[in-house]
Scaffold this active site. Structure first.
Site, PDB file in Angstrom:
ATOM      1  CG  ASN A 131      33.827  10.468  20.851  1.00 54.95           C
ATOM      2  OD1 ASN A 131      33.081  10.858  19.958  1.00 54.95           O
ATOM      3  ND2 ASN A 131      34.119  11.196  21.888  1.00 54.95           N
ATOM      4  CD  GLU A 229      29.303  21.597  20.099  1.00 54.61           C
ATOM      5  OE1 GLU A 229      30.179  21.630  20.994  1.00 54.61           O
ATOM      6  OE2 GLU A 229      28.309  22.342  20.099  1.00 54.61           O
ATOM      7  CB  CYS A 263      34.548  15.898  23.616  1.00 54.88           C
ATOM      8  SG  CYS A 263      32.818  15.761  24.047  1.00 54.88           S
ATOM      9  CD  GLU A 442      25.821  19.250  18.645  1.00 55.24           C
ATOM     10  OE1 GLU A 442      24.875  19.094  17.859  1.00 55.24           O
ATOM     11  OE2 GLU A 442      26.791  18.487  18.716  1.00 55.24           O
TER      12      GLU A 442
HETATM   13  P1  NAD Z   1      38.021  13.596  13.411  1.00 54.92           P
HETATM   14  O1  NAD Z   1      38.064  15.090  13.308  1.00 54.92           O
HETATM   15  O2  NAD Z   1      39.195  12.829  12.956  1.00 54.92           O
HETATM   16  O3  NAD Z   1      36.775  13.021  12.591  1.00 54.92           O
HETATM   17  C1  NAD Z   1      35.463  13.450  12.847  1.00 54.92           C
HETATM   18  C2  NAD Z   1      34.648  13.279  11.576  1.00 54.92           C
HETATM   19  O4  NAD Z   1      35.147  14.183  10.593  1.00 54.92           O
HETATM   20  C3  NAD Z   1      34.710  11.887  10.959  1.00 54.92           C
HETATM   21  O5  NAD Z   1      33.438  11.553  10.446  1.00 54.92           O
HETATM   22  C4  NAD Z   1      35.721  12.073   9.852  1.00 54.92           C
HETATM   23  O6  NAD Z   1      35.580  11.158   8.796  1.00 54.92           O
HETATM   24  C5  NAD Z   1      35.397  13.485   9.387  1.00 54.92           C
HETATM   25  N1  NAD Z   1      36.497  14.159   8.677  1.00 54.92           N
HETATM   26  C6  NAD Z   1      37.829  13.906   8.776  1.00 54.92           C
HETATM   27  N2  NAD Z   1      38.508  14.747   7.965  1.00 54.92           N
HETATM   28  C7  NAD Z   1      37.594  15.536   7.356  1.00 54.92           C
HETATM   29  C8  NAD Z   1      37.685  16.611   6.420  1.00 54.92           C
HETATM   30  N3  NAD Z   1      38.854  17.027   5.939  1.00 54.92           N
HETATM   31  N4  NAD Z   1      36.547  17.214   6.023  1.00 54.92           N
HETATM   32  C9  NAD Z   1      35.348  16.823   6.524  1.00 54.92           C
HETATM   33  N5  NAD Z   1      35.200  15.808   7.399  1.00 54.92           N
HETATM   34  C10 NAD Z   1      36.308  15.168   7.815  1.00 54.92           C
HETATM   35  O7  NAD Z   1      37.663  13.282  14.928  1.00 54.92           O
HETATM   36  P2  NAD Z   1      37.486  11.847  15.607  1.00 54.92           P
HETATM   37  O8  NAD Z   1      38.828  11.265  15.827  1.00 54.92           O
HETATM   38  O9  NAD Z   1      36.454  11.072  14.879  1.00 54.92           O
HETATM   39  O10 NAD Z   1      36.833  12.256  17.019  1.00 54.92           O
HETATM   40  C11 NAD Z   1      37.562  12.583  18.145  1.00 54.92           C
HETATM   41  C12 NAD Z   1      37.560  14.088  18.365  1.00 54.92           C
HETATM   42  O11 NAD Z   1      36.207  14.545  18.453  1.00 54.92           O
HETATM   43  C13 NAD Z   1      38.206  14.461  19.666  1.00 54.92           C
HETATM   44  O12 NAD Z   1      38.980  15.612  19.462  1.00 54.92           O
HETATM   45  C14 NAD Z   1      37.016  14.774  20.563  1.00 54.92           C
HETATM   46  O13 NAD Z   1      37.290  15.624  21.646  1.00 54.92           O
HETATM   47  C15 NAD Z   1      36.070  15.392  19.594  1.00 54.92           C
HETATM   48  N6  NAD Z   1      34.701  15.346  20.104  1.00 54.92           N
HETATM   49  C16 NAD Z   1      34.084  16.521  20.453  1.00 54.92           C
HETATM   50  C17 NAD Z   1      32.806  16.511  20.989  1.00 54.92           C
HETATM   51  C18 NAD Z   1      32.097  17.781  21.375  1.00 54.92           C
HETATM   52  O14 NAD Z   1      30.868  17.741  21.503  1.00 54.92           O
HETATM   53  N7  NAD Z   1      32.791  18.884  21.541  1.00 54.92           N
HETATM   54  C19 NAD Z   1      32.132  15.290  21.146  1.00 54.92           C
HETATM   55  C20 NAD Z   1      32.775  14.109  20.775  1.00 54.92           C
HETATM   56  C21 NAD Z   1      34.065  14.158  20.238  1.00 54.92           C
END
Ligand code: NAD
Length: 466
Positions: A131, A229, A263, A442
């Site tokens: 995102n 995060e 997020c 962070e």
């Molecule tokens: P996601 O958890 O689907 O994927 C994030 C990353 O994790 C990707 O690179 C993905 O390939 C990897 N991943 C997926 N399954 C995995 C596994 N089993 N083991 C290790 N890695 C794995 O999330 P998304 O859809 O890419 O992002 C959206 C989410 O991220 C939302 O919930 C959003 O709120 C959150 N987010 C949080 C912050 C923050 O700073 N708190 C910032 C941005 C986004």
């Protein structure tokens, strides 16, 4: 084997990248191990200079990087430009922390001097989402490298090209080969291999709560350091005495930015009952005026969602709320019908009024352009509604009364509280959530500490002088 990176506005294939394997993670870790002694032996100032040069290169290529980001992620070009500039700011911020800022010194009784030194952890890992792929790359890579670690990073398959370009820029800026290694591919394969790899001593993850839970449990096997995060369901509270115009434009800007896929987007809006009717009309006007289209079209405020599956999830949550009569759809609430949008993952900007507590629209993270609105009678109720969530990332209160603001700051369960604005996350200020929004922070000096091992040194000056 490869996977396709597609433009979410048109479905056009932009690139084919390697679908990495566990063996690729092993190779990347070997490169990071080999680069570690030289990189960690440099001073913080020397490491900071590499980040400084990288920041300058990012600034010089803002237009090109922003277009790449819009093409793969979908966001309007103006927002992509902001994100790339923000990434340069983050790298510059870390390049400026050139002293060993997080070290401590204590003169203790009995002639003892104590030093608490921040030392590199070693070979580390990072996993990032799609995102805000440039900014989050900057947060993790800037702090990890400055602290003297080497790094293996897995970008998300929904937006891997901009992180790859940024890694290349770091190389041009003088980062030694092996200090930063990117492995593309599926989370279940390369992401998990990264977390399970015993030579990686820390994992910093940004992504969803579900994946965060999985990573936390896998990391436990090696007692690995983790920063998580995770998601958020940020509440925004508009009090009766708030600056009405500012609050409305704030709610719209901070809910629909990046098509609601941030997020810290405003994911739940709580409005004092005395202003709810007037606000409803104004909000409807503001949201229906948002122009939807390709991120590169002039004036566009709502691009496509990044993935088809993300859109399906959002559409299901809205449809379910409508079926259960949990709220009243004021505008949007569907996939646009026009042929113009047929090839992309578009979803109409949506306002749902009078959403009842308990609805999944309020309980879960709605990661798309949907704003549920609920009214409240007094601040006790507003705070209770705001805190009624498993998440605790950000929260904002909009009021002209400093006492109301102070009270809300204390009572809101969130890692970051904004007063009369929302979402701003400068690199100087620690960022992260409470409750199930994650672990650790962070940004700021706390990020340097999170990417370091602390070593306590106690020197008995009496013995020393013998
Ligand atoms: P996601 O958890 O689907 O994927 C994030 C990353 O994790 C990707 O690179 C993905 O390939 C990897 N991943 C997926 N399954 C995995 C596994 N089993 N083991 C290790 N890695 C794995 O999330 P998304 O859809 O890419 O992002 C959206 C989410 O991220 C939302 O919930 C959003 O709120 C959150 N987010 C949080 C912050 C923050 O700073 N708190 C910032 C941005 C986004």
């Amino acid at each position: 084997m490869t996977f396709e990176v597609r433009d979410p506005a048109s479905g056009e294939v932009l690139a084919r990248l390697p679908l990495g394997t566990r063996e690729d993670i092993g190779t990347a870790v070997e490169a990071a191990e080999a680069a570690l002694p030289e990189w960690s032996a440099r001073t913080m100032r020397e490491r900071g200079r590499v980040l400084e040069r990288a920041a300058a290169l990012v600034r010089a290529r803002v237009g090109q990087l922003a277009r790449q980001l819009t093409a793969e992620q979908g966001k309007p070009l103006r927002e992509a430009t902001d994100e790339i500039r923000g990434t340069a700011n983050v790298l510059e911020y870390y390049s400026g922390i050139s002293a060993n800022a997080a070290d401590e010194f204590h003169r203790l009784s009995g002639g003892i001097d104590a030093f608490v030194l921040c030392r590199p952890i070693g070979v580390t890992g990072a996993i990032i989402p799609w995102n805000m792929p440039a900014l989050i790359f900057g947060w993790k890579v800037g702090a990890a490298l400055l602290a003297g670690n080497t790094l293996v990073l897995k970008p998300a398959s929904g937006a891997p090209l901009t992180p790859l370009s940024l890694a290349q820029i770091l190389g041009e800026a003088g980062l030694p080969a092996g200090a930063l290694n990117l492995v593309t591919g599926a989370g279940e394969e390369v992401g998990e291999a990264l977390v399970l790899e015993p030579r990686i001593r820390k994992i910093s993850f940004t992504g969803s709560l579900e994946t965060g839970r999985r990573i936390y449990s896998l990391a436990a096997q090696e007692i690995k350091r983790v920063t998580l995060e995770l998601g958020g369901s940020d509440p925004m509270i508009i009090c009766a005495d708030a600056d009405f115009n500012r609050a409305i434009s704030g709610a719209v800007a901070h809910r629909f930015y990046n098509c609601g896929q941030v997020c810290t987007s405003v994911k739940r809006l709580f409005v004092h009952e005395s202003i709810a009717p007037a606000l409803e009309a104004r909000l409807e006007n503001a949201v229906t005026a948002l122009q939807m289209g390709r991120g590169t079209d002039p004036g566009v405020r709502i691009g496509p969602m990044n993935s088809h599956s993300g859109r399906t999830r959002v559409a299901c949550l809205v449809d379910e709320a409508v079926e259960r009569e949990e709220g009243r759809v004021l505008c949007g609430g569907q996939v646009p019908r026009s042929n113009k949008f047929a090839a992309g993952n578009f979803y109409e900007p949506t306002l749902i009024m009078d959403v009842v507590p308990g609805s999944r629209l309020l309980r879960e993270e709605v990661f798309g352009p949907v704003l549920p609105v609920t009214s409240f009678t007094d601040m006790d109720q507003a705070i209770a509604l705001a805190n009624d969530s498993p998440y605790g990332l950000g929260a904002s209160v909009w009021t002209s009364d400093p006492r109301t603001a102070r009270d809300a700051i204390e009572r809101l369960q969130a890692g970051i509280v904004w007063v009369n604005h929302h979402t701003k996350v400068p690199p100087e200020v620690p960022f992260g959530g409470v409750k199930q929004s994650g672990l650790g922070r962070e940004n700021g000096l706390q990020a340097i500490q999170a990417w370091s091992e602390s070593k306590s040194i106690l020197i008995n000056k009496g013995i020393e002088s013998l």
